[in-house]
Design an enzyme around this catalytic site. Structure first.
Site, PDB file in Angstrom:
ATOM      1  N   ASN A   6      38.329  40.562  38.626  1.00 43.96           N
ATOM      2  CA  ASN A   6      39.568  41.030  39.255  1.00 43.96           C
ATOM      3  C   ASN A   6      39.270  41.302  40.722  1.00 43.96           C
ATOM      4  O   ASN A   6      38.640  42.301  41.053  1.00 43.96           O
ATOM      5  CB  ASN A   6      40.055  42.315  38.552  1.00 43.96           C
ATOM      6  N   TRP A   7      39.732  40.405  41.565  1.00 43.88           N
ATOM      7  CA  TRP A   7      39.435  40.540  43.005  1.00 43.88           C
ATOM      8  C   TRP A   7      40.333  41.558  43.698  1.00 43.88           C
ATOM      9  O   TRP A   7      40.135  41.870  44.869  1.00 43.88           O
ATOM     10  CB  TRP A   7      39.574  39.175  43.699  1.00 43.88           C
ATOM     11  N   LYS A   8      41.355  42.039  42.979  1.00 43.00           N
ATOM     12  CA  LYS A   8      42.300  43.007  43.582  1.00 43.00           C
ATOM     13  C   LYS A   8      42.822  42.450  44.920  1.00 43.00           C
ATOM     14  O   LYS A   8      42.939  41.243  45.068  1.00 43.00           O
ATOM     15  CB  LYS A   8      41.639  44.373  43.729  1.00 43.00           C
ATOM     16  N   HIS A  95      47.640  47.186  35.044  1.00 41.94           N
ATOM     17  CA  HIS A  95      46.464  47.801  35.687  1.00 41.94           C
ATOM     18  C   HIS A  95      46.821  49.199  36.191  1.00 41.94           C
ATOM     19  O   HIS A  95      47.919  49.415  36.714  1.00 41.94           O
ATOM     20  CB  HIS A  95      45.977  46.922  36.844  1.00 41.94           C
ATOM     21  N   GLU A  97      46.024  50.733  38.735  1.00 41.21           N
ATOM     22  CA  GLU A  97      46.378  50.820  40.159  1.00 41.21           C
ATOM     23  C   GLU A  97      47.870  50.550  40.365  1.00 41.21           C
ATOM     24  O   GLU A  97      48.440  50.975  41.367  1.00 41.21           O
ATOM     25  CB  GLU A  97      45.509  49.837  40.967  1.00 41.21           C
ATOM     26  N   GLU A 164      40.319  50.329  30.409  1.00 46.00           N
ATOM     27  CA  GLU A 164      39.766  50.759  31.692  1.00 46.00           C
ATOM     28  C   GLU A 164      40.100  52.227  31.921  1.00 46.00           C
ATOM     29  O   GLU A 164      41.210  52.540  32.381  1.00 46.00           O
ATOM     30  CB  GLU A 164      40.373  49.939  32.842  1.00 46.00           C
ATOM     31  N   GLY A 170      35.913  52.064  40.026  1.00 43.82           N
ATOM     32  CA  GLY A 170      35.411  52.238  41.391  1.00 43.82           C
ATOM     33  C   GLY A 170      34.614  53.510  41.620  1.00 43.82           C
ATOM     34  O   GLY A 170      34.285  53.837  42.758  1.00 43.82           O
ATOM     35  N   SER A 201      33.671  50.047  36.858  1.00 44.71           N
ATOM     36  CA  SER A 201      32.329  50.179  37.449  1.00 44.71           C
ATOM     37  C   SER A 201      31.252  49.344  36.762  1.00 44.71           C
ATOM     38  O   SER A 201      30.080  49.718  36.780  1.00 44.71           O
ATOM     39  CB  SER A 201      31.891  51.651  37.480  1.00 44.71           C
ATOM     40  N   GLY A 222      35.672  44.542  38.649  1.00 45.95           N
ATOM     41  CA  GLY A 222      36.318  44.649  39.949  1.00 45.95           C
ATOM     42  C   GLY A 222      35.334  44.361  41.062  1.00 45.95           C
ATOM     43  O   GLY A 222      34.954  43.211  41.307  1.00 45.95           O
ATOM     44  N   GLY A 223      34.889  45.408  41.737  1.00 47.51           N
ATOM     45  CA  GLY A 223      34.026  45.298  42.915  1.00 47.51           C
ATOM     46  C   GLY A 223      32.900  44.284  42.778  1.00 47.51           C
ATOM     47  O   GLY A 223      32.731  43.412  43.649  1.00 47.51           O
TER      48      GLY A 223
HETATM   49  P1  13P Z   1      35.566  48.274  39.452  1.00 49.86           P
HETATM   50  O1  13P Z   1      34.696  47.309  38.666  1.00 49.86           O
HETATM   51  O2  13P Z   1      35.516  48.048  40.923  1.00 49.86           O
HETATM   52  O3  13P Z   1      35.314  49.686  39.033  1.00 49.86           O
HETATM   53  O4  13P Z   1      37.076  47.933  39.044  1.00 49.86           O
HETATM   54  C1  13P Z   1      37.414  47.836  37.725  1.00 49.86           C
HETATM   55  C2  13P Z   1      38.777  47.308  37.619  1.00 49.86           C
HETATM   56  O5  13P Z   1      39.741  47.958  37.989  1.00 49.86           O
HETATM   57  C3  13P Z   1      38.951  45.947  37.085  1.00 49.86           C
HETATM   58  O6  13P Z   1      40.278  45.681  36.779  1.00 49.86           O
END
Ligand code: 13P
Length: 240
Positions: A6-8, A95, A97, A164, A170, A201, A222-223
């Site tokens: 997930n590149w956000k 998600h 977010e 999640e 994060g 994470s 994510g990251g």
């Molecule tokens: P991180 O891996 O950056 O914690 O993000 C997780 C995430 O929100 C994937 O959808």
């Protein structure tokens, strides 16, 4: 096992140059039959990424959509059909977010139905906040997110769940192994036969601990997914 990137809201056309590392790794990876890689870039990159990943086994997905599957006067929005049209096969919905900015279970339910109607497979995100965890409300929250989010959804076999915990995204924190095993199990009793992934994470270090939890069907990353080396490391270490 699923490995979903997930590149956000990160990535330009230049970012696609790093994909060849993952493509080459995957081509020669001995356990590739056991692995499904899905990249979910921002909508602006779905088309160019799909072209780049043509004839590889790597799949492209989207990160969200408007709840109407038809065209309409919704300035700034993109629907699931449009995402499918430019190459998305999967879509992340729910998600945290987006929940944080007002996406309700009801709206998520409409989005899931619309995405399935368009022929996309859904990566449905659920998870509790730190406050809810402290109050020991995790299962109650997840139960509600699942039952409202999937209310009257027919093709549940086209829905993958991504657990999640909001506090782990994060933050560098992951749940205790026992807790995570227990929560994943709980989710599996609610939606039988569904794949359940963990996200929050995930990195090349903690994957050693996470992979030993044997009811997890993959990871939403994510990251670490923006760095091809870290992403490849996570996959390699899962099978070491
Ligand atoms: P991180 O891996 O950056 O914690 O993000 C997780 C995430 O929100 C994937 O959808």
């Amino acid at each position: 096992m699923y490995f979903i990137a997930n590149w956000k809201m990160f990535g330009s056309l230049n970012s696609l140059n790093s994909l060849h590392k993952v493509v080459n790794f995957f081509k020669s990876f001995k356990k590739k039959k056991l692995v499904k890689i899905i990249y979910c870039p921002p909508s602006t990159l779905i088309r160019p990424m799909s072209k780049k990943l043509k004839n590889t086994n790597i799949i492209v997905g989207a990160q969200n959509c408007h709840e109407h599957e038809n065209y309409g006067a919704f300035t700034g929005s993109i629907n699931s059909n449009m995402l499918k049209n430019v190459g998305a096969k999967y879509i992340i919905i729910g998600h945290s977010e987006n929940r944080q900015f007002g996406e309700t279970n009801k709206l998520i339910n409409l989005k899931i139905k619309s995405a399935l109607k368009s022929g996309l497979k859904v990566i449905f995100c659920i998870g509790e906040t730190l406050k809810e965890k402290r109050k020991k409300n995790t299962k109650q929250v997840l139960n509600k997110q699942i039952s409202l989010g999937l209310n009257k959804v027919k093709n549940k076999n086209k829905v993958i769940i991504a657990y999640e915990p909001v506090w782990s995204i994060g933050s560098g924190l992951i749940p205790k192994s026992n807790d995570l095993f227990d929560t994943i199990n709980f989710i599996k009793t609610k939606i039988r036969n569904s794949k359940v992934l963990y996200g929050g994470s995930v990195n090349p270090k903690n994957i050693i601990e996470l992979k030993s939890i044997n009811n997890i069907d993959g990871f939403l990353i994510g990251g670490a997914s923006q760095d091809p080396k870290k992403f490849i490391d996570i996959i390699k270490k899962t099978y070491n």
